[in-house]
Design an enzyme around this catalytic site. Structure first.
Site, short mmCIF file in Angstrom:
data_model
loop_
_atom_site.label_atom_id
_atom_site.label_comp_id
_atom_site.label_asym_id
_atom_site.label_seq_id
_atom_site.Cartn_x
_atom_site.Cartn_y
_atom_site.Cartn_z
N SER A 111 31.47 -75.43 5.07
CA SER A 111 30.97 -76.44 4.13
C SER A 111 29.46 -76.59 4.27
CB SER A 111 31.64 -77.80 4.41
OG SER A 111 31.02 -78.84 3.68
N TYR A 124 35.55 -85.02 7.14
CA TYR A 124 35.41 -83.67 6.60
C TYR A 124 34.17 -82.99 7.17
CZ TYR A 124 34.98 -79.99 3.02
OH TYR A 124 34.87 -78.79 2.36
#
Length: 219
Positions: A111, A124
């Site tokens: 990410s 996350y």
């Protein structure tokens, strides 16, 4: 063939339908069931009838909330899917590949939150940032065996995980204003990067995180 792993038959049918040639082999399983990681690798191997060359870790989930409002259960769920499962499945596969005496390629979906802070997704971001450490460590540890380990960092894509985000017109406009290419990513935009990292074309690349973000990090 390609073994597709998902928890539900509906997900597997949807994935298999993407390849009319029928090369997708569906395998229902829960990747977060860490006690059976070796068994899952063995099942995938049995489904193909031969050794496994590589793995792509694409399972995901999301929880949006201010950091101070994140419950313990949500934190643990994100860690289980985005960090624990990829680590233990890759180590299980690596053991299998070592027994065969053959190298492998491992591709993790990382990410951009490993490089930039984004509000309201602390679990996350924590899991994906830790995953970058896993990518680099495994790349160094496994290089001698010929195994390569890399990651892809998608930008803003229209998926189930971002549906709630883009349902907010103001937030969607904020995102698009910051993407130099002026559009959201489509899952198909990741295919080339995945194939590249799995293939001999990237044979001297390991321990890297490749952004596929329409220029978001550069902007």
């Amino acid at each position: 063939g390609v073994v597709a792993v998902a928890r539900t038959e509906a997900q597997l049918k949807e994935t298999a339908a993407l390849d009319p040639a029928g090369r997708v082999i569906p395998l229902p399983a829960d990747v977060a069931d860490l006690d059976h990681a070796d068994q899952l690798i063995a099942s995938a191997r049995g489904a193909t009838g031969g050794p496994l060359d590589g793995i792509v870790h694409a399972a995901g989930t999301q929880y949006r909330a201010a950091a101070a409002a994140v419950p313990v259960a949500a934190w643990r769920d994100l860690m289980a899917i985005h960090l624990d499962a990829p680590f233990f499945l890759s180590t299980a596969l690596h053991r299998d590949q070592l027994r065969d005496g053959r190298p492998g390629t491992h591709v993790f979906i990382g990410s951009l939150t490993s490089a930039r802070g984004i509000a309201n997704i602390a679990p996350y971001a924590a899991a994906k940032s830790a995953l970058l450490g896993v990518i680099r460590t495994l790349a160094v540890e496994w290089a001698a065996s010929g195994t390569r380990v890399n990651g892809i960092a998608p930008g803003y894509f229209r998926t189930e995980l971002t549906a709630d985000l883009f349902a907010d017109p103001d937030r969607a406009a904020w995102v698009l204003d910051r993407v130099p290419m002026g559009r959201l990513g489509d899952p198909a935009d990741l295919a080339g990067a995945v194939v590249f990292l799995l293939s001999p074309a990237s044979g001297y690349i390991t321990g890297q995180l490749l952004p596929v973000d329409g220029g978001w990090l550069a902007g």
